[in-house]
Design an enzyme around this catalytic site. Structure first.
Site, PDB file in Angstrom:
ATOM      1  N   LYS A   1      59.973  29.178  39.774  1.00 27.60           N
ATOM      2  CA  LYS A   1      60.900  29.841  41.326  1.00 27.60           C
ATOM      3  C   LYS A   1      62.122  29.874  41.428  1.00 27.60           C
ATOM      4  O   LYS A   1      62.075  31.477  41.254  1.00 27.60           O
ATOM      5  CB  LYS A   1      60.358  27.976  41.464  1.00 27.60           C
ATOM      6  CG  LYS A   1      59.141  27.368  41.277  1.00 27.60           C
ATOM      7  CD  LYS A   1      58.790  26.793  42.521  1.00 27.60           C
ATOM      8  CE  LYS A   1      57.629  25.395  42.451  1.00 27.60           C
ATOM      9  NZ  LYS A   1      56.690  26.583  42.718  1.00 27.60           N
TER      10      LYS A   1
ATOM     11  N   PHE B   1      52.485  17.376  39.392  1.00 31.48           N
ATOM     12  CA  PHE B   1      51.843  19.109  39.556  1.00 31.48           C
ATOM     13  C   PHE B   1      52.828  20.343  38.494  1.00 31.48           C
ATOM     14  O   PHE B   1      53.875  20.482  38.465  1.00 31.48           O
ATOM     15  CB  PHE B   1      52.084  19.636  40.751  1.00 31.48           C
ATOM     16  CG  PHE B   1      51.173  21.476  41.273  1.00 31.48           C
ATOM     17  CD1 PHE B   1      50.171  21.378  41.948  1.00 31.48           C
ATOM     18  CD2 PHE B   1      52.395  22.192  41.109  1.00 31.48           C
ATOM     19  CE1 PHE B   1      49.569  22.374  41.773  1.00 31.48           C
ATOM     20  CE2 PHE B   1      51.921  23.070  41.752  1.00 31.48           C
ATOM     21  CZ  PHE B   1      50.896  23.536  41.848  1.00 31.48           C
TER      22      PHE B   1
ATOM     23  N   ASP C   1      59.928  19.481  32.967  1.00 33.12           N
ATOM     24  CA  ASP C   1      59.153  20.647  33.698  1.00 33.12           C
ATOM     25  C   ASP C   1      59.922  20.457  35.348  1.00 33.12           C
ATOM     26  O   ASP C   1      59.897  19.308  35.729  1.00 33.12           O
ATOM     27  CB  ASP C   1      57.779  20.469  34.773  1.00 33.12           C
ATOM     28  CG  ASP C   1      57.036  21.788  35.597  1.00 33.12           C
ATOM     29  OD1 ASP C   1      57.720  22.351  35.768  1.00 33.12           O
ATOM     30  OD2 ASP C   1      55.627  21.928  35.783  1.00 33.12           O
TER      31      ASP C   1
HETATM   32  C1  LIG Z   1      56.775  21.299  38.867  1.00 37.56           C
HETATM   33  C2  LIG Z   1      55.907  22.270  39.058  1.00 37.56           C
HETATM   34  N1  LIG Z   1      55.630  23.262  37.337  1.00 37.56           N
HETATM   35  C3  LIG Z   1      54.617  24.201  37.821  1.00 37.56           C
HETATM   36  C4  LIG Z   1      54.904  24.839  39.023  1.00 37.56           C
HETATM   37  C5  LIG Z   1      54.089  26.074  39.395  1.00 37.56           C
HETATM   38  O1  LIG Z   1      54.276  27.454  39.256  1.00 37.56           O
HETATM   39  P1  LIG Z   1      54.067  28.803  39.772  1.00 37.56           P
HETATM   40  O2  LIG Z   1      53.103  28.362  40.592  1.00 37.56           O
HETATM   41  O3  LIG Z   1      54.852  29.355  40.175  1.00 37.56           O
HETATM   42  O4  LIG Z   1      52.793  29.459  39.255  1.00 37.56           O
HETATM   43  C6  LIG Z   1      54.963  23.950  40.452  1.00 37.56           C
HETATM   44  C7  LIG Z   1      53.748  24.559  41.147  1.00 37.56           C
HETATM   45  O5  LIG Z   1      54.991  24.120  42.605  1.00 37.56           O
HETATM   46  C8  LIG Z   1      56.020  22.703  40.158  1.00 37.56           C
HETATM   47  O6  LIG Z   1      56.183  22.785  41.214  1.00 37.56           O
END
Ligand SMILES: Cc1ncc(COP(=O)(O)O)c(C=O)c1O
Length: 407
Positions: free
Chosen positions: A261, A147, A232
């Site tokens: 976040k 994700f 990530d």
């Molecule tokens: C590992 C990871 N990358 C990217 C994102 C995307 O972040 P955003 O919702 O701020 O676009 C998330 C969101 O849950 C995430 O858990």
């Protein structure tokens, strides 16, 4: 925390959303009006312990005093310039974030998905300019069950059909391999590979922790093959797992780090690509940007977040209370819980399907005054604020025991 004055009830507000709000979420039936520390309060003044913490966006709890103070101070001075001009908060934010992560340069963005998109663009540009991949041939290897966000390009390499269905055509240039499988990764990497992009722990997949040695293997493989390792850490980073970064559990330093976040302190969206100079250095004026990225309010809050992490207190709390969480969950295995995965203050708990779906468990916990989020099937995710006390954590575990034991 006193109840806010509201003229509309929770039920009324939930009903009012239905015709005017896109149905892209299925929230639990609670209407939150206030938050402080680990607690939120609904419109009727009922209190709930927040065991989700905005998917780790609230690592420091609701309205952490130092973060609120930094935001207030900045609100009184300057909030937005755009990057057409310099602002007096950005240099310190970038310096301190680079230092915290052990990398050189920062590209400030806003949401997590934007950081991922930016990381992809930087990796492709690096592949063409530095590695010498022929034009438009660059590939990025990603993991199944990932994700990384919701943009068109990002869902192009999702394996979640719900996230993809109806949104094609998709962006090419991605290869998907099973997570936690170094042989499959090695087979997918070739001379066109710009980067390997993975979550060090897969959050949305249910807090899936790879085998010890996987991250080290990814680091060695990417170095050997001459491609970038993009981690990530948008959900796993910034204290959640007991370290500033989840990759630190294996002593690994990626080439590119994606943060989001918690970087915004639960106040404003703040994300960043943090990388070595030879990687982020490929960007030149006009090639990439964001009107809001690096704005003074975001930079002030982001700097205050880095300052909190510099103390090590939150990483320590995540480690110590993480042990309490792990012990509590271990007690529940065989008593309504079939298994769990946990690192620091972060757990994916697989509830016995006979007890109910994750959603049903979430609804029962809501009635017990505990907020959680289900992920797949009968899995719930626990990610309390790192400011939670041991007593609060024990009360959440007690509620979980009652709820899963009840069947
Ligand atoms: C590992 C990871 N990358 C990217 C994102 C995307 O972040 P955003 O919702 O701020 O676009 C998330 C969101 O849950 C995430 O858990």
């Amino acid at each position: 925390m006193t109840a806010p004055v509201r003229t509309r009830s929770s039920a009324d507000l939930i009903r009012a959303e239905e015709p005017v709000l896109a149905h892209n979420y299925h929230p639990l039936p609670v209407v939150v009006a206030r938050g402080e520390g680990s607690w939120v309060e609904d419109v009727e003044g009922r209190r709930y312990l927040d065991m989700l913490a905005g998917y780790s966006a609230l690592n420091f709890g609701h309205r952490h005093p130092a973060l609120i103070a930094a935001a207030h101070e900045q609100l009184d001075l300057l909030t937005l310039t755009s990057r057409a001009f310099h602002n007096d908060r950005l240099a310190e934010f970038a310096e301190r974030l680079a230092e915290l992560t052990g990398l050189d340069m920062v590209l400030p963005m806003n949401t997590g998905a934007e950081a991922v998109e930016s990381g992809i663009k930087v990796a492709r540009k690096w592949a063409y300019e530095v590695k010498g991949v022929p034009a438009d041939q660059a590939t990025i290897v990603v993991a199944a069950e990932n994700f990384h966000g919701r943009t068109t390009t990002i869902v192009s390499f999702s394996t979640d059909e719900t996230a993809r269905q109806g949104f094609g055509p998709f962006t090419p240039g991605f290869r998907i391999v099973p997570y936690n499988d170094l042989a499959a990764l090695e087979a997918a990497v070739d001379e066109t590979t710009a980067a390997v992009l993975i979550e060090p722990i897969q959050g949305e997949a249910g807090v899936v922790i790879p085998d010890e040695g996987y991250l080290t293997g990814v680091r060695e493989l990417t170095r050997r093959e001459g491609c970038l390792f993009i981690a990530d850490e948008i959900q796993s980073g910034l204290g959640r797992t007991g370290r500033t970064l989840a990759v630190e559990h294996e002593g690994v330093v990626p080439d590119v780090l994606l943060l989001g976040k918690a970087l915004g302190g639960g106040i404003v969206p703040v994300s960043a690509v943090v990388a070595r100079r030879d990687v982020l250095g490929v960007l030149r004026p006009g090639e990439h940007g964001s009107t809001f990225g690096g704005n003074p309010l975001a930079a002030a809050v982001g700097t205050a977040v880095v300052e909190l992490l510099e103390t090590g207190e939150f990483q320590r709390r995540a480690t110590e209370l993480g042990a309490v969480l792990r012990d509590g969950l271990t007690e529940l295995v065989g008593k309504g819980v079939v298994g769990f995965r946990a690192r620091g203050l972060w757990a994916g708990v697989d509830v016995d399907p006979a007890v109910g779906t994750g959603r049903e468990v979430g609804e029962r916990l809501l009635r017990e005054g505990i907020l959680v989020k289900d992920t797949h099937g009968s899995t719930i995710r626990l990610a309390p604020p790192l400011t939670i006390t041991e007593t609060e954590l024990a009360s959440a575990l007690g509620a979980l025991e009652r709820v899963v034991g009840r069947g």
